[in-house]
Write a protein that holds these residues in place. Sequence first.
Motif, PDB file in Angstrom:
ATOM      1  N   UNK A  21      46.803  37.071  28.550  1.00 49.86           N
ATOM      2  CA  UNK A  21      45.481  36.529  28.222  1.00 49.86           C
ATOM      3  C   UNK A  21      44.453  36.972  29.244  1.00 49.86           C
ATOM      4  N   UNK A  22      43.189  36.976  28.845  1.00 45.98           N
ATOM      5  CA  UNK A  22      42.135  37.347  29.787  1.00 45.98           C
ATOM      6  C   UNK A  22      42.118  36.347  30.939  1.00 45.98           C
ATOM      7  N   UNK A  23      41.975  36.856  32.168  1.00 50.35           N
ATOM      8  CA  UNK A  23      42.124  35.996  33.343  1.00 50.35           C
ATOM      9  C   UNK A  23      41.276  36.522  34.496  1.00 50.35           C
ATOM     10  N   UNK A  24      41.346  35.804  35.622  1.00 54.00           N
ATOM     11  CA  UNK A  24      40.627  36.238  36.818  1.00 54.00           C
ATOM     12  C   UNK A  24      41.144  37.581  37.327  1.00 54.00           C
ATOM     13  N   UNK A  25      42.399  37.886  37.052  1.00 53.13           N
ATOM     14  CA  UNK A  25      42.917  39.195  37.456  1.00 53.13           C
ATOM     15  C   UNK A  25      42.152  40.313  36.756  1.00 53.13           C
ATOM     16  N   UNK A  26      41.923  40.174  35.454  1.00 49.55           N
ATOM     17  CA  UNK A  26      41.157  41.171  34.715  1.00 49.55           C
ATOM     18  C   UNK A  26      39.735  41.275  35.264  1.00 49.55           C
ATOM     19  N   UNK A  27      39.142  40.116  35.583  1.00 48.83           N
ATOM     20  CA  UNK A  27      37.781  40.102  36.122  1.00 48.83           C
ATOM     21  C   UNK A  27      37.736  40.825  37.464  1.00 48.83           C
ATOM     22  N   UNK A  28      38.718  40.559  38.325  1.00 50.54           N
ATOM     23  CA  UNK A  28      38.760  41.190  39.648  1.00 50.54           C
ATOM     24  C   UNK A  28      38.866  42.708  39.530  1.00 50.54           C
ATOM     25  N   UNK A  29      39.776  43.154  38.676  1.00 50.30           N
ATOM     26  CA  UNK A  29      39.984  44.595  38.535  1.00 50.30           C
ATOM     27  C   UNK A  29      38.749  45.261  37.958  1.00 50.30           C
ATOM     28  N   UNK A 197      39.154  50.253  50.455  1.00 50.18           N
ATOM     29  CA  UNK A 197      39.884  49.022  50.106  1.00 50.18           C
ATOM     30  C   UNK A 197      40.472  49.044  48.695  1.00 50.18           C
ATOM     31  N   UNK A 198      40.029  49.976  47.861  1.00 48.39           N
ATOM     32  CA  UNK A 198      40.442  49.963  46.452  1.00 48.39           C
ATOM     33  C   UNK A 198      41.955  49.993  46.243  1.00 48.39           C
ATOM     34  N   UNK A 199      42.698  50.921  46.875  1.00 48.28           N
ATOM     35  CA  UNK A 199      44.140  50.967  46.614  1.00 48.28           C
ATOM     36  C   UNK A 199      44.885  49.708  47.056  1.00 48.28           C
ATOM     37  N   UNK A 200      44.324  48.942  47.988  1.00 48.44           N
ATOM     38  CA  UNK A 200      45.004  47.728  48.459  1.00 48.44           C
ATOM     39  C   UNK A 200      44.750  46.519  47.563  1.00 48.44           C
ATOM     40  N   UNK A 201      43.739  46.587  46.722  1.00 49.71           N
ATOM     41  CA  UNK A 201      43.365  45.430  45.917  1.00 49.71           C
ATOM     42  C   UNK A 201      43.472  45.660  44.414  1.00 49.71           C
TER      43      UNK A 201
END
Length: 455
Positions: A21-29, A197-201
């Motif tokens: 489901x759509x989530x904060x993970x999708x928002x972060x990415x 920072x991109x590859x770490x997050x």
Amino acid sequence: MTTVAGRPAVGSIAARLERLPHSRWHVKVRFLIGAVTFFEAFDQLLAASALPVLMKEWHLTTGQATLAVTAGSVGMLLGALAAGWMGDVIGRVRTVAIGVAVTALAGLAVALSTGIELFALFRFAQGLGIGGVVPVAATYINEIARSDKRGRFVLLYEMIFPAGLAVATLVSVWVVPNLGWRAMFLIGALPVLIAAVLPRHVAESPRWLVARGRTEEAERVIAEIEAEVARSTGAPLPEPAAAVTQEDSARGRLRELFTGRYLRRTTVLSGLWFVAYYVNHGISVWLPSLYTRNFGLDLSSALVYTLLSNVTGLLGTLIVALLIDRVGRRPALVTALGGSALALLTLALTGALSGGQVALFASCTTFFVYAINCGLYLYSPELYPTRNRAKGAAFGGLWNRLGVILGPVVVGAILGSGGSLRLVFAQFAVVAAVGTVIACFAVETKGRTLEELNS
């Protein structure tokens, strides 16, 4: 979970992504990749914003002005080719991070340029980064999206690109007259911080990891993503689909883009990319200079008119994002290209008699053209299997860059030989009409998983 020799199968990884489901993970990415895309768009339009000042400061001829705006485009073309290969070999996230670093560092060098030759050289280097980042970033976003809402998910992310163009113009309205054109390139270098920072997050695409045979790593990454999504939603995840179409596990080859069913897809896609960016860049690069040179507007007014076109483009992207999962990719592309052709034909027939008239119809054109451009960043990765997805998207980007190069060159040639603005917009209308016909042959991808489209 389906396994092969104790490892997760491609189909099961895809099924586990599809059920999220759509989530904060999708928002972060989307935020982190989107920040990258925003600054790539910001940097892409900087030469157009600086051009009116450079022409006076360095006393540029029309040919030198054309060099200033096309050097970056040539770099984007080569960058797209290199990044397509890199994205399929070393990974989506790592390729994006490298491209962002190149863009930012080259931007610093552009800001220190002392003449048109160095400006063009460093814009070429900056173009290598810009051309590589955007198609690979779009490929990554496609691979983490659910098939039933992929159009809206990807295009809402892609809205960041026209937003970057609009902000570049808005910022230039104040910065260029007050702080100079060099300050714009210094601002455009800020994303070098993101590259670090991109590859770490941002986790690597699980679909890509499986396609490269790194199935244990794919299992670890998808498990981490599932855990983060479950924490953010506060509810158990639904079960994956019992049966998921699985892609062929053969190693990706560039020649596959030109054989079998992919030949038609690549041919149609190439034509669409060329038309969309020939029209888009041919107009957007020259607009500020046309307003100042042909209609005698001051720089601030010219940039405000240009901003209007970028804002309407942003609106067009929003509308297509909300509708494309309902109407489908092919109808959306046909309608948008047809609308572009009609707006440009109207402008050509009415004669482009004033800056306000050009601003009105150019804004109608960008309303449609930006929707096409962002739609193609959704559509291109859908047409190819994971093993070749970045290559396929980047090959479309090659034709994109050919359009980006030729559009401004043709406009410069027409104006340099004494041709009228009516002729400029008439030839754009013809090209957009050809694109409308090409779009009628596009393969529909609405509502189907990436694996179903390429199994």
